[in-house]
Motif scaffolding. Structure first.
Motif, PDB file in Angstrom:
ATOM      1  N   PRO A   1       0.832  -1.210   0.000  1.00  0.00           N
ATOM      2  CA  PRO A   1       0.000   0.000   0.000  1.00  0.00           C
ATOM      3  C   PRO A   1       0.865   1.258   0.000  1.00  0.00           C
ATOM      4  O   PRO A   1       2.014   1.248   0.461  1.00  0.00           O
ATOM      5  CB  PRO A   1      -0.796  -0.115   1.303  1.00  0.00           C
ATOM      6  CG  PRO A   1      -0.720  -1.554   1.683  1.00  0.00           C
ATOM      7  CD  PRO A   1       0.579  -2.062   1.168  1.00  0.00           C
ATOM      8  N   LYS A   2       0.311   2.333  -0.512  1.00  0.00           N
ATOM      9  CA  LYS A   2       1.045   3.588  -0.594  1.00  0.00           C
ATOM     10  C   LYS A   2       1.498   4.065   0.779  1.00  0.00           C
ATOM     11  O   LYS A   2       2.589   4.628   0.930  1.00  0.00           O
ATOM     12  CB  LYS A   2       0.152   4.641  -1.258  1.00  0.00           C
ATOM     13  CG  LYS A   2       0.829   5.983  -1.470  1.00  0.00           C
ATOM     14  CD  LYS A   2      -0.120   6.956  -2.149  1.00  0.00           C
ATOM     15  CE  LYS A   2       0.531   8.310  -2.337  1.00  0.00           C
ATOM     16  NZ  LYS A   2      -0.397   9.277  -2.981  1.00  0.00           N
ATOM     17  N   GLU A   3       0.661   3.811   1.813  1.00  0.00           N
ATOM     18  CA  GLU A   3       1.007   4.263   3.160  1.00  0.00           C
ATOM     19  C   GLU A   3       2.305   3.606   3.651  1.00  0.00           C
ATOM     20  O   GLU A   3       3.105   4.235   4.348  1.00  0.00           O
ATOM     21  CB  GLU A   3      -0.131   3.953   4.136  1.00  0.00           C
ATOM     22  CG  GLU A   3      -1.422   4.699   3.862  1.00  0.00           C
ATOM     23  CD  GLU A   3      -2.173   4.130   2.669  1.00  0.00           C
ATOM     24  OE1 GLU A   3      -1.902   2.956   2.310  1.00  0.00           O
ATOM     25  OE2 GLU A   3      -3.020   4.841   2.093  1.00  0.00           O
ATOM     26  N   ILE A   4       2.493   2.349   3.293  1.00  0.00           N
ATOM     27  CA  ILE A   4       3.711   1.651   3.714  1.00  0.00           C
ATOM     28  C   ILE A   4       4.906   2.184   2.942  1.00  0.00           C
ATOM     29  O   ILE A   4       5.981   2.429   3.501  1.00  0.00           O
ATOM     30  CB  ILE A   4       3.568   0.129   3.498  1.00  0.00           C
ATOM     31  CG1 ILE A   4       2.374  -0.404   4.292  1.00  0.00           C
ATOM     32  CG2 ILE A   4       4.845  -0.596   3.906  1.00  0.00           C
ATOM     33  CD1 ILE A   4       2.467  -0.205   5.776  1.00  0.00           C
ATOM     34  N   LEU A   5       4.732   2.380   1.630  1.00  0.00           N
ATOM     35  CA  LEU A   5       5.828   2.876   0.805  1.00  0.00           C
ATOM     36  C   LEU A   5       6.296   4.248   1.263  1.00  0.00           C
ATOM     37  O   LEU A   5       7.481   4.571   1.182  1.00  0.00           O
ATOM     38  CB  LEU A   5       5.374   2.950  -0.656  1.00  0.00           C
ATOM     39  CG  LEU A   5       5.060   1.615  -1.346  1.00  0.00           C
ATOM     40  CD1 LEU A   5       4.550   1.862  -2.754  1.00  0.00           C
ATOM     41  CD2 LEU A   5       6.284   0.729  -1.379  1.00  0.00           C
ATOM     42  N   GLU A   6       5.369   5.076   1.752  1.00  0.00           N
ATOM     43  CA  GLU A   6       5.714   6.423   2.176  1.00  0.00           C
ATOM     44  C   GLU A   6       6.222   6.473   3.613  1.00  0.00           C
ATOM     45  O   GLU A   6       6.663   7.525   4.072  1.00  0.00           O
ATOM     46  CB  GLU A   6       4.492   7.329   2.034  1.00  0.00           C
ATOM     47  CG  GLU A   6       4.090   7.570   0.589  1.00  0.00           C
ATOM     48  CD  GLU A   6       2.856   8.434   0.473  1.00  0.00           C
ATOM     49  OE1 GLU A   6       2.136   8.563   1.492  1.00  0.00           O
ATOM     50  OE2 GLU A   6       2.612   8.985  -0.612  1.00  0.00           O
TER      51      GLU A   6
END
Length: 490
Positions: free
Chosen positions: A150-155
């Motif tokens: 998910p984008k939240e993890i990548l960021e």
């Protein structure tokens, strides 16, 4: 050893202190660090766009934090801590039992957020453990069925810092840490041309050429490169060559199964590897008892793909242990086991008994493809198993709406071939007739004829469908298709 140092309550990204990042701050201006992080980190994950991870520490925030916590400030150009004292303390705190506790704790987490939150609370984290944390993140996301993070993890600054540290100093990683990191990133479908992956692959290749990888490392690298670059990868030949030179006695059972998977991926070159395969097949007889259900299924699948007809002693021995593991196979694993038995013509009465108990108990929850494969096995081997056939008949009556035309045919045809009427025959044929009336046009002509022929063999001729079969529309569908009707059917 390269470290990732984590601090609590640090403003924004300053709660995650990396030794490499500190070195970068001492040697380069802040603007340069911004530029490097932006160039290197942005292309890791090609599917998601996000702001680059900034590794600088804001001077005012840094000063305020340390003054509030009673820490002595050091100039940026000087060491911020006593390295000898901290390293000695670190060496004492990370004993083998501590590593075991760390990995046991990681395995308790069921989400990426939990893993990252745990990592953030640690004082220090060596690269091997950082790679292990990355692998656990991938495992929990993979269980959730997601192909990408998910984008939240990548960021997340913690996740980005893990990746940044692995990219900066891959030569400092242990073999296990290096390969664990590469394997985890491949699971995440990382861009194969990203600097992170290229650096890790290059380091793996350097160690491979130096002969610095053990058997297990070679197996992991081989499978990773197959996923990353395909079975045509040039480096794969060198890996197989080194594996051929190793003594099979040093392989663990899991390594042997991994070796089968590697050779399975290179099935077109089976003739080149046949001598090696013969040796592996003979040796594998001694490790069958140590294999897990998943490993047994994978080994049988590899033997099918590699067309190892000469390995029947191994197939027979695997079959004996399949009997013990039937309740523990997943649907897909059991399907592949039965597919292998069909391929090799293996038949075992103990296997049939175990299969009967399993199907009778779990038929309603078994995947339709598995039930179809079981029926195909019974049909091909002419196994008239009443418990299996009765359970399948009950399943068809209750779940026919969930089945495709091909699956319906695969479930019903064996009844005719084995000349068996189940106890619920009236309900079975009423349901079948309803399905055919409703979805007649969805059945391929050849499949439909086989299905109706099977019904005729058990005294249930398709009288109500004769008009449809000889209609111009149906006959037109048969044009151009080679459909041979037997005298019995006519």
């Amino acid at each position: 050893m390269a470290l990732i140092t984590l601090r609590r309550n640090f403003c924004h990204l300053s709660d995650f202190r990396i030794r490499g990042a500190l070195a970068a701050l001492r040697n380069h201006p802040i603007n340069h660090v911004h530029k490097v992080s932006k160039e290197q980190l942005h292309p890791w994950f090609c599917s998601v766009q996000y702001e680059p991870f900034r590794i600088h520490f804001h001077h005012a925030c840094y000063k305020k934090f340390h003054l509030q916590n009673g820490n002595e400030l050091h100039p940026v150009g000087e060491p911020a801590f006593s390295q000898g004292q901290d390293w000695n303390k670190f060496e004492q705190n990370l004993k083998n039992e501590d590593e075991q506790i760390f990995y046991r704790k990681l395995n308790e987490f069921t989400s990426s957020e939990e893993v990252l939150s745990f990592i953030k609370t640690l004082e220090t984290l060596p690269d091997a453990m950082a790679a292990g944390a990355l692998q656990r993140i991938c495992e929990v996301e993979k269980k959730g069925g997601d192909q990408r993070l998910p984008k939240e993890i990548l960021e997340s600054s913690v996740f980005q810092a893990l990746c940044f540290q692995l990219e900066r100093e891959p030569s400092q990683l242990s073999n296990s840490g290096l390969l664990t990191a590469l394997q985890a990133l491949i699971w995440l479908h990382v861009d194969t041309q990203s600097s992170l992956v290229l650096n890790l692959v290059a380091e793996c290749q350097n160690r491979l050429k130096r002969g610095g990888l053990e058997v297990h490392d070679l197996c992991v690298l081989g499978e990773s490169l197959i996923r990353l670059q395909g079975p045509g990868c040039v480096t794969l030949e060198l890996i197989i060559y080194q594996l051929q030179g190793a003594k099979l006695e040093v392989f663990t059972p899991e390594d042997i199964v991994a070796l089968y998977r590697i050779l399975q991926a290179c099935a077109e070159k089976v003739d080149q590897h046949q001598t090696f395969l013969n040796t592996i097949n003979n040796f594998s007889l001694s490790i069958v008892s140590y294999l897990s259900p998943k490993s047994i299924s994978q080994m049988l699948t590899a033997l099918v793909v590699l067309d190892q007809a000469q390995a029947l002693p191994l197939v027979i021995k695997l079959g004996k242990y399949v009997v013990r593991h039937i309740p523990h196979f997943t649907n897909e694993e059991l399907r592949k086991v039965i597919e292998a038995f069909i391929y090799f013509g293996h038949n075992d009465r103990f296997f049939i008994k175990a299969l009967e108990r399993h199907v009778a108990a779990f038929c309603l929850t078994l995947d339709a493809d598995v039930v179809s494969k079981i029926m195909e096995y019974c049909s091909r081997k002419l196994i008239l198993s009443e418990p299996i056939l009765n359970a399948v008949a009950e399943t068809f009556v209750s779940q026919s709406e969930k089945l495709s035309p091909s699956q319906i045919s695969e479930l019903i045809e064996p009844f005719g071939k084995l000349n068996y009427l189940p106890p619920n025959a009236p309900a079975l044929f009423r349901k079948l007739e309803h399905v055919l009336f409703t979805h007649f046009n969805y059945f391929p002509p050849k499949t439909l004829l086989r299905l109706l022929h099977s019904c005729s063999l058990i005294a249930h001729p398709p009288v109500n469908f004769m008009g449809k079969i000889f209609s111009p529309f149906f006959l037109q569908k048969l044009q151009g298709k080679l459909v041979i009707l037997s005298d019995t059917w006519i």
